[in-house]
Every structure is written in C-alpha cells, then in structure tokens.
Write a protein that holds these residues in place. Structure first.
Motif, mmCIF file in Angstrom:
data_model
loop_
_atom_site.group_PDB
_atom_site.id
_atom_site.type_symbol
_atom_site.label_atom_id
_atom_site.label_comp_id
_atom_site.label_asym_id
_atom_site.label_seq_id
_atom_site.Cartn_x
_atom_site.Cartn_y
_atom_site.Cartn_z
ATOM 1 N N VAL A 246 -4.400 72.871 35.672
ATOM 2 C CA VAL A 246 -4.545 74.078 34.866
ATOM 3 C C VAL A 246 -5.875 74.710 35.241
ATOM 4 N N MET A 247 -5.833 75.908 35.784
ATOM 5 C CA MET A 247 -7.030 76.592 36.301
ATOM 6 C C MET A 247 -7.777 75.684 37.281
ATOM 7 N N GLY A 248 -6.995 74.976 38.088
ATOM 8 C CA GLY A 248 -7.556 74.095 39.108
ATOM 9 C C GLY A 248 -8.025 72.746 38.608
ATOM 10 N N ILE A 249 -7.862 72.465 37.317
ATOM 11 C CA ILE A 249 -8.334 71.213 36.717
ATOM 12 C C ILE A 249 -7.153 70.262 36.536
ATOM 13 N N ASP A 250 -7.286 69.047 37.031
ATOM 14 C CA ASP A 250 -6.205 68.067 36.952
ATOM 15 C C ASP A 250 -6.007 67.608 35.507
ATOM 16 N N ASP B 69 -10.755 66.816 29.238
ATOM 17 C CA ASP B 69 -11.678 67.675 28.491
ATOM 18 C C ASP B 69 -11.810 69.040 29.143
ATOM 19 N N GLY B 70 -11.850 69.062 30.458
ATOM 20 C CA GLY B 70 -11.942 70.329 31.175
ATOM 21 C C GLY B 70 -10.723 71.206 30.939
ATOM 22 N N VAL B 71 -9.537 70.577 30.930
ATOM 23 C CA VAL B 71 -8.312 71.320 30.664
ATOM 24 C C VAL B 71 -8.335 71.880 29.249
ATOM 25 N N ARG B 72 -8.738 71.064 28.285
ATOM 26 C CA ARG B 72 -8.728 71.486 26.877
ATOM 27 C C ARG B 72 -9.678 72.649 26.621
#
Length: 328
Positions: free
Chosen positions: A63-67, A73-76
C-alpha cells in the motif's frame, strides 16, 4: 500513474476454507476501485489483509509502496478505514469521537482541531458537532465515520459496504461525498459492495469476486460491453425449446436461468418483432418478454450462472446447516 496498491497472488485460508484465492491486481492513485460480490465472496477479507487486520496466508501486497506484512505501522499511517459495522462511541459527541481518533494518531492539538472542523463541515455535521452520536441517524453516523477516517490525511481510504442498510436518498448523498473525495483530494478509495448500482456509479474499475477469486476486472462500461449486446429476457414454461429455436448467428449468447431464457444480441429493439414472430411460429408459450441494456447483474450472472441474491441465499442456507450441525 502512481500505483497505490499492488497485490500478487494474495491468499487467505481459515483452516480448510479458502476465503481469498490467489488474487492479483493494481490500483492507481486517485482511483475509486470496487470489490463487487455477494456476502462471503472474500471482499472484506481482502480489505482486512490490505489494511493489516489479517495477515495473508500467502502472496504479497503493498500500500503506497509499503509491504502489508513487513511494515504494518507504515501501512496504517497511510490508510483510513470505515468498517462495515459501526465503530463510533455513541456516548461521545461527534467532535469528541473525532478528537479521540486524532489523539490516537498523535496529531498536534492545533492541527487536529483545525482538521476536525474542516471535515465536519465537509460532511455537513459541523452544526451537530456537540451532539451525542446516539442521537444521529444511520446516514449521519456513516458520514461521521468517513470524516474520522480522513482525519490523519490518509492516501488510501477503505470503505467496507459504506451504504449498507441506508435508505436510497441517504445512499445517494454518501455517493456524492465519495466521488468528491477522489476527485478533489486525489484519495485512492477501495470500497466493497454488493450493490450493483453503487459499483456502477462510483467505481473507475471493478473487480467482481466470487468464491474468493476475481472472475472479472475492468471498467463498468467494458464489463457490460463484454456481455455482447442488449439483453432480452423471455419467461416461459418451455425454456429448452426457446434455447433451441434461437441458436442463430444474430444471437450472441443464450443462457437459461430460473425459468427464463436470456438472449444477448446487438440492437435488440430492432430484432424484437423477429423474436416474437419466431416464438409464435414455433408455438412456444411465453409469460413475458423484456429488453434492457446490460447491467452489472447481467455480468455477474454471465460469469457465475447465478445472481448475487441467489449467492447470498445459498450462503445463508450453508450457515444455517453449519449451526445445525454444531448443535448436534
């Protein structure tokens, strides 16, 4: 275009049940992307994996390049989500619900208060900001949940059955908000629905899901064009005889379903008198005949042999049987 979501062979199993079965797709930034299918098809499970609420059994997604498995946490931080079931605190006011959510994301006080006011105005709830949520209608609660999901400026917004149970007028009102969000804020929106009209109106592209698999993925217009023309539905006690009578070159497709024969052909209105004449010549009794442009319901029926309503009924029957077995 920037790819907001990238999924490859995404799979989720619950014991022997394969809820999502090796699905792959890309969603572009600013796109409204729909997951359309009956209850239990795997739509919510897909959303849950993309939003890090469930870990995939296999496959990958970013999601937006984040696995989604390596940096949850980066995705959230990059997403907002509106759940199918209400998650507001009914004993708090609209403003307090928003403020509590902003504190969880550690948004500084000044910025938080400014965004709360802006978003409550956006969803036309600013005048009700100090009212307790339990006094709100279903549509007002959904609008508040959407505002809350946008508070931390997410790049991607997940909407799980956003208008489920709402009356048609409120549903249309929410559709306008969703369209405006994508166009004006360039937010990528992924929504699940089993409402054909909702998917047709809102979505730039639609993935039709059945039994955990993507069976079709394209724009609403191209999905309907794939049917092969207009749709003529003939109700008759002798469907087998109709199917045999219309095995002719100018009929693109013939399907028999639940006491009906469905013919697909170009320019159906021009051929209608020919169809009626042929039915009379073959002495085939008909109960009714109708003509309409292809819908997403026709697309689903064409790919699966069932309507979404029938899928829902069959799944409910299966659940009832399961609970009966659990009692013994």
């Amino acid at each position: 275009m920037t790819v907001a979501i990238h999924a490859v062979n995404l799979t989720r199993r619950f014991g022997d049940l394969v809820a999502v079965d090796h699905i792959s797709f890309d969603i572009e930034q600013g796109e409204i992307f729909g997951l359309l299918g009956p209850n239990g098809a795997g739509k919510t499970t897909t959303l849950s994996m993309l939003s890090t609420m469930l870990e995939p059994t296999s496959g990958t997604a970013t999601v937006m390049g984040i696995d989604v498995t390596k940096d949850q946490d980066g995705v959230r931080k990059a997403i907002g989500i509106v759940f199918q079931d209400q998650s507001l605190d009914e004993e708090l006011t609209a403003w307090e619900n928003m403020d509590f959510h902003g504190r969880l994301y550690r948004i500084p006080k000044g910025t938080r208060e400014q965004r709360i006011d802006e978003l409550l105005k956006l969803v036309e709830l600013f005048d009700r900001r100090n009212d307790i949520v339990k006094t709100f209608s279903g549509g007002m609660r959904r609008r508040l949940e959407i505002a809350r999901g946008l508070l931390h400026h997410p790049a991607v917004l997940f909407l799980d059955e956003p208008t489920l149970g709402l009356d048609p007028q409120t549903r249309n009102h929410l559709w306008k908000y969703i369209e405006d969000l994508a166009q004006e804020k360039n937010i990528t929106i992924i929504l699940t629905t089993h409402y054909m009209e909702e998917a047709d109106r809102l979505c730039n592209r639609i993935a039709i899901i059945d039994h955990g698999k993507i069976i079709a993925l394209d724009t609403p217009a191209k999905l309907k064009d794939s049917i092969g023309g207009d749709v003529v539905t003939i109700k008759s006690p002798d469907t087998g005889k109709i199917a045999a009578a219309f095995a002719v070159p100018w009929i693109n497709r013939i399907e028999t379903h639940d006491g009906e024969v469905i013919l697909t052909l170009q320019n159906a209105e021009q051929h209608l008198s020919m169809i009626v004449t042929r039915l009379n010549d073959e002495q085939i009794p008909i109960t009714s005949i109708s003509v309409h442009k292809p819908t997403l319901e026709d697309v689903f029926l064409s790919f699966t042999g069932k309507t979404i309503r029938e899928e829902d009924i069959s799944r409910k029957d299966a659940m009832r049987m399961h609970f009966r077995m659990m009692r013994h």
